[in-house]
Scaffold this active site. Structure first.
Site, mmCIF file in Angstrom:
data_model
loop_
_atom_site.group_PDB
_atom_site.id
_atom_site.type_symbol
_atom_site.label_atom_id
_atom_site.label_comp_id
_atom_site.label_asym_id
_atom_site.label_seq_id
_atom_site.Cartn_x
_atom_site.Cartn_y
_atom_site.Cartn_z
ATOM 1 N N ASP A 261 51.204 71.121 -20.456
ATOM 2 C CA ASP A 261 51.758 71.910 -19.371
ATOM 3 C C ASP A 261 50.930 73.180 -19.197
ATOM 4 O O ASP A 261 49.715 73.167 -19.412
ATOM 5 C CB ASP A 261 53.223 72.250 -19.671
ATOM 6 C CG ASP A 261 54.083 72.287 -18.417
ATOM 7 O OD1 ASP A 261 53.866 73.192 -17.587
ATOM 8 O OD2 ASP A 261 54.954 71.432 -18.265
ATOM 9 N N ALA B 173 54.101 58.703 -14.769
ATOM 10 C CA ALA B 173 55.365 58.026 -15.062
ATOM 11 C C ALA B 173 55.345 56.561 -14.650
ATOM 12 O O ALA B 173 56.033 55.726 -15.245
ATOM 13 C CB ALA B 173 56.509 58.759 -14.361
ATOM 14 N N SER C 100 61.179 67.958 -13.827
ATOM 15 C CA SER C 100 60.436 68.622 -14.903
ATOM 16 C C SER C 100 61.329 68.973 -16.074
ATOM 17 O O SER C 100 60.886 68.983 -17.230
ATOM 18 C CB SER C 100 59.775 69.907 -14.391
ATOM 19 O OG SER C 100 58.657 69.633 -13.609
ATOM 20 N N HIS D 156 56.001 77.541 -16.535
ATOM 21 C CA HIS D 156 56.567 76.199 -16.512
ATOM 22 C C HIS D 156 56.638 75.579 -17.909
ATOM 23 O O HIS D 156 57.660 74.989 -18.293
ATOM 24 C CB HIS D 156 55.741 75.315 -15.577
ATOM 25 C CG HIS D 156 56.376 74.014 -15.222
ATOM 26 N ND1 HIS D 156 56.173 72.867 -15.952
ATOM 27 C CD2 HIS D 156 57.214 73.664 -14.213
ATOM 28 C CE1 HIS D 156 56.847 71.871 -15.404
ATOM 29 N NE2 HIS D 156 57.493 72.326 -14.344
#
Length: 378
Positions: A114, A251, A302, A148
């Site tokens: 991240d 994903a 997220s 984040h």
């Protein structure tokens, strides 16, 4: 004039520093105000690295909205979520507080690919290991100017009794930060390098709370994920936040646990992600940790991803021999139904159920195999 960073090669001249700063500032003027702040912060890091050989103090530069401390639950649909926010709602929905915290959890490492993690935030204690910074050669991933990564990491490993009232879903695990995105943009080959590095440095679970802007696969990224899975590492990623769109990569790769978000009623939004989605977790507006020892509000897939990563970490702590495929199948087989509106077809996936997943892992082998079979070979 020549100068050097301690322990590093000589830098030709200060003109390089000036060019870096000017380029960053010009770029910042062409972007959104929030992105400009992040760009300036990254430019300041580069300058500090070039001049001093070390990153600057981890001062958060992005605006952080204050958290209103509310009563639990939603009292009225007309009241904004922010005014009703219970910091514990996601953990309570999953029953996190009812789970034991085994000593073996300290042997599990969750890599967070991240924007970095603010390791100085009191919510983490000493859980954040030195990691990798692919944006700054002087860094080790334990700085976060965007916020984040810190927000995501807090969902996984927040210590109890913190000022924000948040509950870590796998308190006790080790966090391994791999910093790849400071400007809100991700390069897939950089993510691939981050995945390989995390595997080689002891990750048991890899959390990727991001998705590509493209619905096309990347050979390099997919190869890195196959490498991780072949080494027994569970990879969990966001299916995306675009209503009605297909699940995005990484994903969408078959080896990855693809996660979408539900609200505090275990309900999906009116228009959901299509395609490969394996499981859902809380992702409505929630309180999360923010750099600089602060707390803020956030929402989206997220923040559903780290709940699933945390449950996967607990499963690996309970049985280190579990393969990524077994973790995925047990999570899917033990999930609770998603609530849907009358007349609407229920999705093929459910909401993660930590207690049921851990019970399946601890069950006799025939029951474990039955749970896997219920989910199919997926």
């Amino acid at each position: 004039m020549r100068f050097r960073r301690p322990g590093r090669r000589y830098v030709p001249n200060r003109g390089l520093v000036v060019l870096v700063v000017l380029a960053a500032l010009v770029f910042a003027q062409r972007t959104t105000p929030g992105l400009s702040l992040a760009t300036r912060a990254l430019a300041r890091e580069w300058v500090s690295c070039l001049l001093a050989g070390e990153p600057p103090e981890n001062a958060f530069t992005m605006p952080v909205p204050a958290v209103q401390r509310p009563t639990a639950g939603r009292s009225s649909p007309d009241t904004p979520d922010e005014a009703l926010l219970d910091p514990r709602w996601g953990a309570d929905l999953l029953g996190i507080s009812r789970l034991d915290t085994p000593p073996s959890l300290a042997d599990i490492t969750v890599a967070v690919i991240d924007s970095g993690i603010d390791a100085r935030h009191p919510v983490f204690g000493d859980a954040v290991r030195p990691g990798l910074d692919l944006l700054n050669p002087c860094g080790d991933g334990r700085t976060d100017h965007r916020g984040h990564g810190t927000q995501v990491a807090g969902v996984i490993a927040a210590l109890p009794g913190n000022a924000g009232g948040i509950v870590g879903a796998a308190t006790g695990v080790q966090l391994l930060p791999v910093r790849v995105g400071a400007l809100g943009q991700r390069l897939r080959w950089l993510d691939a390098a981050a995945i390989v590095w995390a595997v080689q440095h002891g990750a048991d679970v890899i959390n990727i709370s991001a998705s590509s802007r493209s619905d096309r696969p990347s050979r390099v990224e997919h190869a890195a994920i196959r490498y991780a899975v072949s080494r027994g590492v569970v990879v969990v990623a966001s299916a995306g936040n675009i209503p009605g769109a297909l699940a995005r990569f990484p994903a969408a790769y078959p080896e990855v646990i693809s996660v979408t978000a539900v609200d505090l009623d275990r309900a999906l939004p009116p228009v959901t992600i299509r395609g490969k989605v394996d499981i859902a977790a809380p992702g409505d507006v929630m309180v999360v940790a923010a750099p600089g020892g602060r707390y803020t509000r956030a929402w989206g897939t997220s923040f559903a991803v780290p709940y699933v990563s945390a449950v996967a970490a607990r499963m690996k702590a309970a049985d280190p021999s579990l393969t990524p495929g077994q973790v995925r199948r047990v999570l899917m087989a033990t999930a609770r139904p998603v609530k849907v509106a009358p007349g609407r077809r229920p999705p093929s996936f459910g909401v993660v159920d930590p207690a049921a997943a851990l019970a399946a892992v601890g069950a006799p082998q025939p029951l474990m195999l039955a749970a896997e079979a219920a989910a199919g070979s997926g």
